[in-house]
Design an enzyme around this catalytic site. Structure first.
Site, PDB file in Angstrom:
ATOM      1  N   LYS A   1      22.998  20.785  17.250  1.00  0.00           N
ATOM      2  CA  LYS A   1      22.880  19.756  16.215  1.00  0.00           C
ATOM      3  C   LYS A   1      23.284  18.400  16.788  1.00  0.00           C
ATOM      4  O   LYS A   1      24.438  18.207  17.181  1.00  0.00           O
ATOM      5  CB  LYS A   1      23.774  20.061  15.024  1.00  0.00           C
ATOM      6  CG  LYS A   1      23.492  19.120  13.854  1.00  0.00           C
ATOM      7  CD  LYS A   1      24.546  19.180  12.766  1.00  0.00           C
ATOM      8  CE  LYS A   1      25.724  18.292  13.056  1.00  0.00           C
ATOM      9  NZ  LYS A   1      25.400  16.857  13.114  1.00  0.00           N
TER      10      LYS A   1
ATOM     11  N   GLU B   1      35.653  19.306  23.122  1.00  0.00           N
ATOM     12  CA  GLU B   1      35.843  18.051  23.866  1.00  0.00           C
ATOM     13  C   GLU B   1      36.121  16.978  22.832  1.00  0.00           C
ATOM     14  O   GLU B   1      35.210  16.563  22.108  1.00  0.00           O
ATOM     15  CB  GLU B   1      34.549  17.673  24.606  1.00  0.00           C
ATOM     16  CG  GLU B   1      34.157  18.609  25.715  1.00  0.00           C
ATOM     17  CD  GLU B   1      35.005  18.427  26.949  1.00  0.00           C
ATOM     18  OE1 GLU B   1      35.786  17.445  27.023  1.00  0.00           O
ATOM     19  OE2 GLU B   1      34.895  19.275  27.842  1.00  0.00           O
TER      20      GLU B   1
ATOM     21  N   CYS C   1      34.793   8.757  24.925  1.00  0.00           N
ATOM     22  CA  CYS C   1      36.023   9.508  24.679  1.00  0.00           C
ATOM     23  C   CYS C   1      37.038   9.296  25.796  1.00  0.00           C
ATOM     24  O   CYS C   1      38.233   9.291  25.554  1.00  0.00           O
ATOM     25  CB  CYS C   1      35.725  10.986  24.491  1.00  0.00           C
ATOM     26  SG  CYS C   1      34.631  11.649  25.731  1.00  0.00           S
TER      27      CYS C   1
ATOM     28  N   GLU D   1      42.789   6.408  18.796  1.00  0.00           N
ATOM     29  CA  GLU D   1      41.498   6.050  19.391  1.00  0.00           C
ATOM     30  C   GLU D   1      40.806   5.035  18.470  1.00  0.00           C
ATOM     31  O   GLU D   1      40.673   5.263  17.268  1.00  0.00           O
ATOM     32  CB  GLU D   1      40.659   7.327  19.476  1.00  0.00           C
ATOM     33  CG  GLU D   1      39.487   7.227  20.391  1.00  0.00           C
ATOM     34  CD  GLU D   1      38.804   8.577  20.565  1.00  0.00           C
ATOM     35  OE1 GLU D   1      38.784   9.374  19.611  1.00  0.00           O
ATOM     36  OE2 GLU D   1      38.277   8.818  21.666  1.00  0.00           O
TER      37      GLU D   1
END
Ligand code: NAD
Ligand code: MG
Length: 496
Positions: free
Chosen positions: A184, A258, A292, A389
């Protein structure tokens, strides 16, 4: 310093053919979704609607998983590794041949500069298929235990920051090891995944080996919850990663996650400072900071902090922010309104916490989602902008005096995905790399990727590795000397 004047150098979009609407790619053909409402994907640089995309329901996911299971048992798991490798080599070559088409489509749907889609995303995606094509017939010699066997049907969920590249990271190792997949793409960037269906057809990949379902979180959750899934591979936010881990607890499903990062890019006073500035730019302003492993925290040795601040800001004032289809553009559009809101919210938090905000002051287009390259100085470790983040073109600068202090500060986040070290001293690089709790440590460079090198995190950055020999481990089980493909058959402390 005023930047050079550049004439516009627009890439042509004539090379891509976008349909007005897309179905789901299941069992080797496009089918209509049964339930959910279709949704639109836009070009974040213009807010133009590019196409309407289907939302796969749990029933659609069920059909896709069954198609993957049939392809697994009848064809793909029985095929020799050498034959699987031929398909992967084909896919790699087709991606190379159609690189321009894919790069343009990626830039339109995602907002990243065309020079990055063209020079980073596409070459690396092809390289991942080439690399794993080479492994397909050598798994017996990869220290994966005796007689490594595929796991079955793999559910894969990818984010919007590197849509095609993350698809390649997921599909290439899964197929090389003999698994079939239901994948997806993210809801804001589904188009290159849907175009990848045509690559599968061109490569004459057996139907059902790759199934592509579109949708948002609910579709992802349906994949996670489906009992026919043997393994999950997820890249995205830590919050969703944690939900996935909870959902599969107590089941036999395996998972690799991840997740996010808050990497330290550590600059010592003996570093080549202009190279370090380029490394910072590449570390946090590449892909609008939607990375990331981005170097979102600069740790600079106190004695050179002022000089670095001056040189960095002078350099950032030359970055060209704007039309992603212009070949001269350095920083493109923020991927979505939602992500822009998140960046604005975090920047407001940084100011409220007392950090000093600076931005490059460049002009921004009127339509679309944009954010200027931004630097926060005077950041302390407890600030949210030093811990969370932001996933945008925003960097926080902290200082240190000794290597031990740099290590302590670098490791002081919930994450542990990557880090960078800039110094002339090789012995210091090795000492630091050993102390840093980060899956990838770059020395005198940043954001360098290679399919042969395992990538993954510590702590809340997730678990499992992708790429390299280590990345194969997540996609096989060792059947043991008597051919029983079960965990129990494995010797204690087995070789995986
Ligand atoms: P997200 O984790 O919600 O989305 C990633 C993928 O997971 C998408 O395909 C999404 O549809 C899917 N998903 C969402 N909810 C799900 C669920 N419950 N079950 C299964 N799949 C689900 O990320 P986001 O909301 O797009 O971004 C939010 C933040 O995540 C960003 O600000 C950034 O910090 C982080 N992020 C990290 C990465 C990365 O590469 N590690 C990528 C994207 C976003
Ligand atoms: Mg889009």
């Amino acid at each position: 310093m005023s930047p050079f004047e550049y004439a516009p150098a627009p890439e042509s979009r004539a090379v891509v053919d976008i349909a007005s609407s897309y179905g789901l790619y299941i069992g080797g053909q496009f089918v209509e979704a049964t339930g959910g409402a279709p949704f639109k994907t836009v070009n974040p640089a213009t807010e133009e609607v590019l196409a309407e995309v289907s939302e796969a329901s749990a029933d659609d996911v069920d059909v896709a998983v069954k198609a993957a299971r049939t392809a697994y048992t009848r064809v793909w798991s029985r095929m020799s590794g050498a034959d699987r490798g031929k398909y992967l080599f084909r896919i790699a070559r087709i991606l190379q041949e159609r690189a321009r088409e894919f790069a343009v489509l990626e830039t339109l749907d995602n907002g990243k500069p065309i020079k990055e889609a063209r020079d980073v995303d596409l070459p690396l995606a092809a390289a991942h298929f080439f690399y794993h094509a080479g492994w397909a017939d050598k798994l017996d010699h990869a220290s994966l235990g005796p007689n490594p066997r595929p796991l079955g049907v793999v559910g894969q969920i990818v984010p919007w920051n590197f849509p095609l590249l993350m698809l390649a990271w997921k599909i290439a190792p899964a197929l090389a090891c003999g698994n079939t997949v239901v994948i997806k793409p993210a809801e804001t960037t589904p188009l290159t995944a849907l175009l990848f269906a045509s690559v599968c057809e061109q490569a004459e990949l057996p139907p059902g080996v790759v199934n592509i379902v579109t949708g948002a979180g609910a579709t992802g959750q349906a994949i996670v919850d489906h009992p026919g899934i043997d393994k999950l591979a997820f890249t995205g936010s830590t919050a969703v990663g944690k939900m996935i881990a909870r959902s599969i607890a107590g089941t036999r499903k395996k998972a690799t996650l991840e997740l996010g990062g808050k990497a330290a890019n550590i600059i010592f006073d003996d570093a080549p400072i202009d190279q370090a500035v380029e490394g910072i730019v590449n570390g946090i302003f590449f892909n609008q900071g939607h990375v990331c492993c981005a170097g979102s925290r600069i740790l600079v040795q106190e004695s050179i902090a002022e000089e670095l601040d001056h040189r960095l800001k002078r350099r950032l004032a030359t970055l060209r922010v704007g039309d992603p289809m212009d070949k001269n553009t350095d920083v493109g559009a923020i991927n979505s309104r939602k992500q822009l809101d998140r960046i604005e919210e975090m920047v407001a938090v940084g100011e409220a916490e007392g950090a000093e905000r600076w931005d490059s002051g460049c002009a921004l287009p009127t339509n679309g989602f944009w954010f200027r390259p931004t630097v926060f100085s005077g950041v302390s470790q407890t600030h949210r902008i030093a811990q969370e983040e932001i996933f945008g073109p925003v960097v926080s600068v902290l200082t240190f005096r000794t290597p031990a202090e740099a290590v302590a500060k670098a490791n002081n986040t919930p994450y542990g995905l990557s880090a960078g070290i800039w110094t002339e001293k090789g012995s210091r690089i090795l000492w630091m790399a050993d102390q840093l709790r980060a899956g990838v440590v770059w020395a005198n460079t940043f954001n360098k990727f290679d399919p042969t090198s395992p990538f993954g995190g510590y702590k809340e950055s997730g678990y499992g590795r992708e790429g390299g020999r280590h990345g194969l481990e997540a996609y096989v089980t060792s059947a043991g000397p008597y051919g029983r493909a079960s965990e129990a058959a494995r010797p204690q402390g087995g070789s995986r």
